[in-house]
Design an enzyme around this catalytic site. Structure first.
Site, short mmCIF file in Angstrom:
data_model
loop_
_atom_site.label_atom_id
_atom_site.label_comp_id
_atom_site.label_asym_id
_atom_site.label_seq_id
_atom_site.Cartn_x
_atom_site.Cartn_y
_atom_site.Cartn_z
N TYR A 172 10.05 85.13 -27.82
CA TYR A 172 10.83 86.19 -28.47
C TYR A 172 10.11 87.51 -28.22
O TYR A 172 9.54 87.72 -27.16
CB TYR A 172 10.98 85.84 -29.96
CG TYR A 172 11.93 86.71 -30.74
CD1 TYR A 172 13.18 87.05 -30.25
CD2 TYR A 172 11.57 87.18 -32.00
CE1 TYR A 172 14.06 87.85 -30.97
CE2 TYR A 172 12.45 87.98 -32.74
CZ TYR A 172 13.68 88.31 -32.22
OH TYR A 172 14.53 89.10 -32.94
N GLY A 222 19.14 105.86 -33.78
CA GLY A 222 20.02 105.01 -32.99
C GLY A 222 20.54 103.86 -33.83
O GLY A 222 20.64 103.96 -35.06
N GLU A 258 24.69 91.29 -30.55
CA GLU A 258 23.28 91.53 -30.18
C GLU A 258 23.16 92.54 -29.04
O GLU A 258 23.75 92.36 -27.97
CB GLU A 258 22.63 90.20 -29.76
CG GLU A 258 21.15 90.29 -29.52
CD GLU A 258 20.36 90.60 -30.78
OE1 GLU A 258 19.30 91.23 -30.66
OE2 GLU A 258 20.81 90.20 -31.88
N LYS A 271 17.39 84.48 -29.10
CA LYS A 271 17.77 84.52 -30.51
C LYS A 271 18.10 83.12 -31.01
O LYS A 271 17.72 82.74 -32.13
CB LYS A 271 18.99 85.44 -30.69
CG LYS A 271 18.69 86.91 -30.55
CD LYS A 271 17.99 87.45 -31.79
CE LYS A 271 17.77 88.94 -31.69
NZ LYS A 271 17.16 89.52 -32.90
N ASP A 297 20.89 94.02 -34.90
CA ASP A 297 20.24 95.30 -34.63
C ASP A 297 20.48 96.30 -35.76
O ASP A 297 19.62 97.14 -36.05
CB ASP A 297 20.75 95.89 -33.31
CG ASP A 297 20.56 94.93 -32.16
OD1 ASP A 297 19.41 94.54 -31.91
OD2 ASP A 297 21.56 94.54 -31.54
#
Length: 565
Positions: A104, A304, A246, A175, A270
């Site tokens: 990851y 963001g 994702e 993930k 996110d």
């Protein structure tokens, strides 16, 4: 197909010989018993010795340790994943602290960039725009009918590495690996899906080995039509699926979440996952400062997807704790590439607009101070919480940190950007520059910091602390939606799992606790879904038993041959 956990005495399969050995779901390698080798026509297809899983683990770890660097270790583990899933997950569980950063964050980013170069075996579904008329047929090609969770990406904005086109399937795979490692979700019940709508990455377009659709990203109109086609097909094929978005671009990520979150069971890691983990760490930091959240001044450097997701989560928490909407927005200052977001801009992304500061605020600043400069903003705003999601390396300079610390007893500073080369500041520097007063959490893993004879534990705001448990709870109770109440339940459970007592300050639990934490989050989320009347599976008297029954263990069980096979 594996039977339910409480009935997992054996597995029935029709596969025999080399077909059985080629099935990563079922392959045991040298651990097939003598009786199984006879029954499934494996004699002579394996070395003579019969090994236990523990013996296989010792050899696999030795092979892993001999790999030259982190990328080679990642490749080794992926090859093992493609060969023997049970051994793969058992190995990483045995060495989770060492191997989680390999499968990851942060090594996954490097592996994704090299995906086409290192390609060995496809995993998941690739929905390419040229095949847009055949989405239903493509989904029908997936032979597993009990899919409960899909991680969907178009890989436009993978944190720290940007647009990776079709290579981004690797983030969906990574993930799902974490879902299994941390929450025990059966890998056969999950599906990684890539939407390939081209790429604007010139390196990939010019790369002769690139495996994706070699075309610039399509127009927004065509893009949204295609995504709609994909989502509708997924709903037809898997009507009760939990869909995770994702690494979509910031505008598309927010658009998809807003468009679909009230129509299906969906979640954006996110935005919501990042916000939830940061909120859990912040709740524990607030306990230490003794200052309520609504009395803080919050500066987020990097507005963001992640930064605005964190802002939204904190804002929501403020509102639930007594502030009205405008009062809560007034506690925030957000900065993006253009600097401080103010109402004087000609255009502002709709999800940033509520946080835009009044234009007149900066008129009272020193004429030499610029709203585009982080130090100048810190000098004028005097934040008590500073969160970095900018991917601007070392943006939290000594001047920035010491200026912030000059007007608050315990500054809360979270440099969260990944990978390490793009994070805003090192925890050792921040702790030293604030004389040990700062409460620090990072996006990447760090060793504890020793300063003036005291040990400071550095919390990692790793989304793996939240999304596996959330998914486990959602799947266990078959929730119809993901609600803010369920997110709050996950946040509170994660915050409770950290140790901030007995002179040990750890804002979040360690990676080694992921399995226990995920299980407890799963129970909290399922219980909340049942309370809200959104659980399709609500017949269990004991929610703990419900969640436990949905957790898969990587262990070998005996096989039986299906009749007429």
């Amino acid at each position: 197909m594996t039977v339910k956990k409480e009935e997992s005495k054996y597995i029935k399969t029709h596969l025999k010989g080399s077909q059985l050995l080629q099935s990563s779901h079922l392959n045991k390698g040298t651990a097939f018993s003598t009786k199984e080798r006879e029954l499934f026509h494996l004699i002579g297809l394996l070395p003579h010795s019969v090994e236990t899983l523990d013996e296989q683990l010792q050899r696999a770890y030795q092979q892993f340790s001999l790999q030259a660097n982190d990328l080679q270790k990642n490749i080794f583990l992926n090859n093992l994943y493609n060969t023997n899933e049970t051994l793969f997950f058992s190995l990483i569980r045995e060495h989770v602290d060492e191997m989680m950063p390999i499968v990851y964050t942060p090594t996954a980013g490097l592996a994704i960039q090299r995906y086409s170069d290192e390609f060995r075996k496809p995993r998941g579904i690739y929905l390419s725009y040229p095949d847009r008329e055949h989405v239903d047929e493509i989904l029908d090609n997936w032979d597993k009918k009990d899919v409960a969770l899909i991680v969907l990406t178009d890989s436009e904005q993978i944190l720290g590495i940007g647009d990776q086109g079709a290579n981004g399937i690797g983030i969906s795979v990574a993930k799902l690996v974490v879902y299994t490692l941390c929450a025990g979700i059966n890998p056969r019940r999950m599906l990684p899906v890539l939407i390939d709508v081209g790429t604007n990455n010139p390196r990939l377009l010019e790369d002769p080995f690139y495996l994706g659709w070699r075309h610039p990203r399509i127009s927004q109109e065509k893009y949204h039509q295609f995504v709609e086609t994909v989502v509708e097909a997924i709903n037809r094929k898997f009507p009760h699926v939990f869909l995770q978005w994702e690494d979509f671009g910031k505008n598309n990520a927010r658009y998809h979440l807003d468009r679909y979150q009230n129509k299906m069971c969906t979640f954006n890691d996110d935005i919501q996952g990042t916000g939830a983990v940061a909120m859990s760490a912040l709740l524990n930091a607030l306990k230490l400062t003794g200052t309520p959240i609504f009395n803080h001044r919050i500066l987020i450097y990097g507005a963001g997807t992640a930064g605005c997701g964190i802002a939204d989560q904190i804002w929501d928490w403020m509102v639930k704790n007594g502030l009205n909407h405008r009062e809560a927005y007034d506690r925030f200052w957000l900065m993006d590439r253009q600097g401080l977001i103010t109402q004087s801009r000609d255009t502002i992304d709709y999800f940033k607009a509520p946080y835009a500061r009044p234009s007149h605020e900066t008129r009272d600043w020193n004429p030499e101070d610029k709203p585009s400069n982080l130090l100048d903003v810190v000098c004028n705003v005097k934040p008590t919480i500073l969160i970095g999601t900018s991917t601007v390396s070392e943006a939290f300079t000594k001047e920035v940190v010491t200026e912030m610390a000059s007007h608050v007893d315990q500054p809360i500073i979270f440099p969260l950007s990944n990978p390490l080369t793009l994070m805003e500041g090192k925890p050792s520097d921040i702790i030293q520059w604030t004389d040990g007063k700062a409460l620090v959490a990072t996006g990447s893993p760090f060793e504890d910091v020793t300063f003036q004879g005291k040990i400071y534990h550095v919390a990692q705001c790793n989304n793996a602390l939240i999304f596996p448990g959330l998914g486990l709870g959602i799947i266990s109770c078959q929730a119809e939606r993901v609600t803010s109440g369920m997110m709050d339940a996950a946040i509170l459970e994660l915050a409770r799992s950290a140790n901030i007592k007995d002179n040990i300050i750890r804002l979040l639990p360690e990676v080694s606790q992921l399995q226990e934490v995920s299980r407890n989050i799963g129970v909290a989320v399922a219980r909340q879904a049942i309370l809200e009347g959104l659980a399709r599976n609500n017949v269990y008297d004991d929610v703990d038993d419900l969640v436990d029954s949905n957790m898969w263990e990587p262990a070998y069980v005996p096989y039986k041959l299906l009749k007429n096979a």
